[in-house]
Scaffold this motif. Structure first.
Motif, mmCIF file in Angstrom:
data_model
loop_
_atom_site.group_PDB
_atom_site.id
_atom_site.type_symbol
_atom_site.label_atom_id
_atom_site.label_comp_id
_atom_site.label_asym_id
_atom_site.label_seq_id
_atom_site.Cartn_x
_atom_site.Cartn_y
_atom_site.Cartn_z
ATOM 1 N N ARG A 21 0.831 -1.208 0.000
ATOM 2 C CA ARG A 21 0.000 0.000 0.000
ATOM 3 C C ARG A 21 0.864 1.255 0.000
ATOM 4 N N THR A 22 0.353 2.273 -0.604
ATOM 5 C CA THR A 22 0.986 3.589 -0.535
ATOM 6 C C THR A 22 0.215 4.415 0.489
ATOM 7 N N LEU A 23 0.894 4.792 1.562
ATOM 8 C CA LEU A 23 0.229 5.468 2.673
ATOM 9 C C LEU A 23 0.434 6.970 2.594
ATOM 10 N N THR A 24 -0.551 7.683 3.075
ATOM 11 C CA THR A 24 -0.395 9.125 3.225
ATOM 12 C C THR A 24 0.529 9.395 4.408
ATOM 13 N N ARG A 25 0.909 10.636 4.560
ATOM 14 C CA ARG A 25 1.797 11.001 5.674
ATOM 15 C C ARG A 25 1.149 10.696 7.022
ATOM 16 N N VAL A 26 -0.135 11.013 7.128
ATOM 17 C CA VAL A 26 -0.858 10.755 8.379
ATOM 18 C C VAL A 26 -0.971 9.254 8.635
ATOM 19 N N GLN A 27 -1.302 8.491 7.590
ATOM 20 C CA GLN A 27 -1.422 7.042 7.741
ATOM 21 C C GLN A 27 -0.099 6.411 8.150
ATOM 22 N N LYS A 28 0.983 6.865 7.541
ATOM 23 C CA LYS A 28 2.296 6.315 7.880
ATOM 24 C C LYS A 28 2.634 6.576 9.345
ATOM 25 N N LYS A 29 2.308 7.774 9.823
ATOM 26 C CA LYS A 29 2.570 8.104 11.225
ATOM 27 C C LYS A 29 1.768 7.206 12.153
ATOM 28 N N GLU A 30 0.509 6.987 11.825
ATOM 29 C CA GLU A 30 -0.338 6.116 12.653
ATOM 30 C C GLU A 30 0.175 4.681 12.636
ATOM 31 N N TYR A 31 0.570 4.215 11.444
ATOM 32 C CA TYR A 31 1.080 2.848 11.319
ATOM 33 C C TYR A 31 2.369 2.689 12.125
ATOM 34 N N ASP A 32 3.297 3.608 11.971
ATOM 35 C CA ASP A 32 4.581 3.509 12.663
ATOM 36 C C ASP A 32 4.410 3.541 14.178
ATOM 37 N N ARG A 33 3.475 4.367 14.659
ATOM 38 C CA ARG A 33 3.252 4.454 16.109
ATOM 39 C C ARG A 33 2.713 3.133 16.659
ATOM 40 N N ALA A 34 1.725 2.558 15.981
ATOM 41 C CA ALA A 34 1.142 1.290 16.445
ATOM 42 C C ALA A 34 2.145 0.148 16.334
ATOM 43 N N TYR A 35 2.877 0.126 15.231
ATOM 44 C CA TYR A 35 3.857 -0.942 15.020
ATOM 45 C C TYR A 35 4.963 -0.875 16.070
ATOM 46 N N ALA A 36 5.444 0.338 16.373
ATOM 47 C CA ALA A 36 6.508 0.512 17.367
ATOM 48 C C ALA A 36 6.052 0.067 18.756
ATOM 49 N N TYR A 37 4.786 0.342 19.077
ATOM 50 C CA TYR A 37 4.256 -0.093 20.380
ATOM 51 C C TYR A 37 4.403 -1.594 20.538
ATOM 52 N N LEU A 38 4.021 -2.358 19.521
ATOM 53 C CA LEU A 38 4.107 -3.816 19.583
ATOM 54 C C LEU A 38 5.559 -4.290 19.546
ATOM 55 N N ARG A 39 6.354 -3.697 18.685
ATOM 56 C CA ARG A 39 7.756 -4.119 18.557
ATOM 57 C C ARG A 39 8.521 -3.887 19.857
ATOM 58 N N ASN A 40 8.330 -2.739 20.482
ATOM 59 C CA ASN A 40 9.107 -2.386 21.667
ATOM 60 C C ASN A 40 8.668 -3.133 22.919
ATOM 61 N N ARG A 41 7.504 -3.793 22.856
ATOM 62 C CA ARG A 41 6.979 -4.472 24.038
ATOM 63 C C ARG A 41 6.818 -5.975 23.831
ATOM 64 N N MET A 42 7.483 -6.498 22.812
ATOM 65 C CA MET A 42 7.346 -7.918 22.490
ATOM 66 C C MET A 42 7.675 -8.827 23.665
ATOM 67 N N GLY A 43 8.687 -8.439 24.446
ATOM 68 C CA GLY A 43 9.103 -9.278 25.568
ATOM 69 C C GLY A 43 8.067 -9.416 26.655
ATOM 70 N N HIS A 44 7.047 -8.547 26.629
ATOM 71 C CA HIS A 44 6.017 -8.574 27.664
ATOM 72 C C HIS A 44 4.635 -8.839 27.074
ATOM 73 N N LEU A 45 4.628 -9.441 25.881
ATOM 74 C CA LEU A 45 3.365 -9.784 25.220
ATOM 75 C C LEU A 45 3.302 -11.278 24.905
ATOM 76 N N ASP A 46 3.861 -12.088 25.789
ATOM 77 C CA ASP A 46 3.850 -13.548 25.604
ATOM 78 C C ASP A 46 2.569 -14.116 26.226
ATOM 79 N N ASP A 47 1.435 -13.762 25.625
ATOM 80 C CA ASP A 47 0.143 -14.072 26.232
ATOM 81 C C ASP A 47 -0.122 -15.564 26.355
ATOM 82 N N ALA A 48 0.403 -16.371 25.424
ATOM 83 C CA ALA A 48 0.194 -17.825 25.501
ATOM 84 C C ALA A 48 0.824 -18.381 26.769
#
Length: 316
Positions: free
Chosen positions: A205-232
């Motif tokens: 997909r080609t994202l707008t500037r706003v979409q890219k910012k939203e995507y990067d923020r959500a993605y970073a949240y998950l990436r930076n907290r992977m060690g504490h998201l071992d829900d299984a």
């Protein structure tokens, strides 16, 4: 009058909460089930409207929780500290730490599994990093093995954010997000699979500037907290996945009493009511009020000591 009694009762809150937690731990240890008993700590903040000399100001008050779960994962009860807005929330940190240390000092049985479940906000993460991670047992000096959990529902919000950006089709976004939330709970690195799937769709997909910012923020949240998201694994050992108890505490301690229509509070007044509410919600009102009365000189009337009515129960 409410402030006077609130201050008096606050002096006995800590000891009564420690007694209550020890009683729940004993009940959890005697329960049947396949899990180790769990002692779960959480904290969160909520904005309050404070009355200033000129106008109003919104600041963040804090609520904490310490809950005990039995061997079947049933919550036996929760105790609550709560504090008016303050920079760094140091009073909350001190109160939570004191409760944990005194429970550990007095508890004679096998240690429960200690865990910390939060939404990974700044104050919550700072408390994990600077206090809990380095905490040792007050009697033995042994390091405590904390299970640190990022709230499943806050992580799910980031999945929905990714879905809304990556998929223009609303129904497809819903299907993808629901599938990813299930992957969170599966063994084998669920959050990592979510990230890989999001990345695969993102490059198409080609994202707008706003979409890219939203995507990067959500993605970073998950990436930076992977060690504490071992829900299984958390589910397998009986650790709570969500911080709903703490989130609900913000509502029951503050919102239901201090955020009614048109309300504004001074910082001093803001602490008076939570002092009473946390005692009530922790199930220790009778114990604390009894200690307050016992500490007061009782007038003698006709050969009997007069007891005082519970004149501030309604204030809580």
């Amino acid at each position: 009058m409410s402030q006077v009694v609130s201050d008096e009762m606050a002096e006995y809150r800590h000891d009564a909460q420690v007694d209550q937690l020890l009683a729940w731990l004993a009940a959890a240890g005697a329960s049947t089930g396949r899990h180790k008993p769990v002692a779960c700590v959480g904290r969160d903040g909520i904005t309050l409207r404070l009355r200033m000399t000129r106008g109003s100001l919104y600041e963040v008050a804090s609520t904490g929780t310490v809950s005990v779960y039995d061997r079947r994962g049933i919550r036996l009860g929760t105790v609550y500290p709560a504090y008016a807005p303050a920079s760094g929330q140091s009073a909350m940190s001190q109160a939570l730490t004191a409760v944990i240390r005194d429970v550990l000092t007095r508890w004679e049985g096998p240690l429960p599994r200690w865990c910390d479940v939060t939404d990974a906000g700044d104050n919550e993460t700072g408390y994990d990093d600077h206090v809990l991670r380095g905490m040792t047992h007050p009697r033995t000096g042994a390091a405590l093995a904390w299970v640190r959990v990022v709230d499943y529902y806050h992580a799910s919000e980031r999945v929905w954010a990714l879905a809304n950006v990556v998929f223009g089709n609303a129904s497809r976004a819903v299907r993808w997000a629901k599938t990813m939330r299930k992957w969170f709970l599966r063994p084998g690195g669920g959050v990592n699979r979510v990230r890989h799937s999001a990345t695969a769709f993102r490059v198409a997909r080609t994202l707008t500037r706003v979409q890219k910012k939203e995507y990067d923020r959500a993605y970073a949240y998950l990436r930076n907290r992977m060690g504490h998201l071992d829900d299984a694994r958390y589910r397998r050992v009986g650790v709570p996945l969500g911080s709903g108890v703490t989130g609900a505490a913000c509502k029951t301690v503050f919102t239901q009493r201090l955020k009614l229509s048109g309300m504004r509070w001074t910082k001093e007044g803001t602490q008076t009511i939570p002092n009473l509410r946390v005692i009530l919600l922790s199930g220790i009102w009778g114990a604390v009020y009894g200690r307050v009365l016992a500490a007061r000189p009782q007038p003698i009337m006709g050969g009997y000591r007069a007891s005082e009515p519970d004149e501030i129960g309604i204030a809580a």
